[in-house]
Scaffold this motif. Sequence first.
Motif, PDB file in Angstrom:
ATOM      1  N   ARG A 174      -1.376   1.350  -6.809  1.00  0.00           N
ATOM      2  CA  ARG A 174      -1.360   2.576  -6.007  1.00  0.00           C
ATOM      3  C   ARG A 174      -2.791   2.913  -5.606  1.00  0.00           C
ATOM      4  O   ARG A 174      -3.759   2.477  -6.257  1.00  0.00           O
ATOM      5  N   HIS A 216       0.500  -6.318  -4.594  1.00  0.00           N
ATOM      6  CA  HIS A 216      -0.104  -5.354  -5.514  1.00  0.00           C
ATOM      7  C   HIS A 216       0.813  -5.122  -6.712  1.00  0.00           C
ATOM      8  O   HIS A 216       1.007  -3.984  -7.152  1.00  0.00           O
ATOM      9  N   HIS A 243      -2.354   3.723 -10.504  1.00  0.00           N
ATOM     10  CA  HIS A 243      -1.266   2.751 -10.462  1.00  0.00           C
ATOM     11  C   HIS A 243      -0.070   3.221 -11.286  1.00  0.00           C
ATOM     12  O   HIS A 243      -0.194   4.051 -12.189  1.00  0.00           O
ATOM     13  N   ASP A 244       1.100   2.643 -10.963  1.00  0.00           N
ATOM     14  CA  ASP A 244       2.314   2.883 -11.751  1.00  0.00           C
ATOM     15  C   ASP A 244       2.489   1.748 -12.753  1.00  0.00           C
ATOM     16  O   ASP A 244       2.463   0.571 -12.385  1.00  0.00           O
ATOM     17  N   GLN A 287       2.692  -1.588 -10.609  1.00  0.00           N
ATOM     18  CA  GLN A 287       2.668  -1.432  -9.152  1.00  0.00           C
ATOM     19  C   GLN A 287       1.361  -0.760  -8.758  1.00  0.00           C
ATOM     20  O   GLN A 287       1.058   0.345  -9.208  1.00  0.00           O
ATOM     21  N   HIS A 335       0.811  -1.208   0.000  1.00  0.00           N
ATOM     22  CA  HIS A 335       0.000   0.000   0.000  1.00  0.00           C
ATOM     23  C   HIS A 335       0.851   1.267   0.000  1.00  0.00           C
ATOM     24  O   HIS A 335       0.392   2.334  -0.393  1.00  0.00           O
ATOM     25  N   GLN A 336       2.099   1.155   0.426  1.00  0.00           N
ATOM     26  CA  GLN A 336       2.980   2.318   0.482  1.00  0.00           C
ATOM     27  C   GLN A 336       3.923   2.391  -0.715  1.00  0.00           C
ATOM     28  O   GLN A 336       4.684   3.333  -0.858  1.00  0.00           O
ATOM     29  N   SER A 367       5.598   2.533  -4.542  1.00  0.00           N
ATOM     30  CA  SER A 367       5.475   3.331  -5.762  1.00  0.00           C
ATOM     31  C   SER A 367       6.560   2.852  -6.715  1.00  0.00           C
ATOM     32  O   SER A 367       7.471   2.128  -6.323  1.00  0.00           O
TER      33      SER A 367
END
Length: 213
Positions: free
Chosen positions: A188, A102, A193-194, A186, A11-12, A14
Amino acid sequence: MSLDRAERVAHQASLDVADLATSWHIQLSEWLSEATEAGLPEPNGMVLATVNTEGEPSTRSVLCKGIDSRGIVFFTNYTSAKSRDLRSSRRASVTFPWFALHRQVNVRGTVDAVSREETAAYWATRPRGSQLGAWASPQSAVMSGRRALEDAFEATRRRFADLEAVPVPPHWGGWLLRPERVEFWQGRPDRMHDRLAFVRNQDQSFKVQRLAP
């Protein structure tokens, strides 16, 4: 790292261009290591997509058994449905689904059979039961029942009972997926998302592109 902690870390997380390794295969190896350390089940499991001669798509889970600058390697029966698809189209896609982190990675490209030497080296690491199963099972063929499969395995066990090492079947080996595109995803918050993709250039180098989620 426990799965609960993996969820909190995810969750953290990036992903930006500056965070990427210098090559797609180093980045993928790092993410695979983190998935392994997080205790994810079958972290090297990936969903393989192929298309047959009629254009019908098919997916199934296989295990990644090698990552290097050439591409991604997995092993299977060369007479299986997946191998027939690969032999006819020479193309494939795989996705690593690391839900708890994620994350996912999608790889698309062309395929080639690996050398018999590379196949033999991996074959030697397999449990004897798995080696016998590769001889006994006519993968993807219609069977009359479970008993027929078990009888085939028992016949194979007797066939090689006096051999210390089970030889590699001529119909079994590895496939190498040579990437043309490798996307790292990833998750987000707020669906922002990334998505960063290594895309192969005509000179065989890779450029990195950011994609909208």
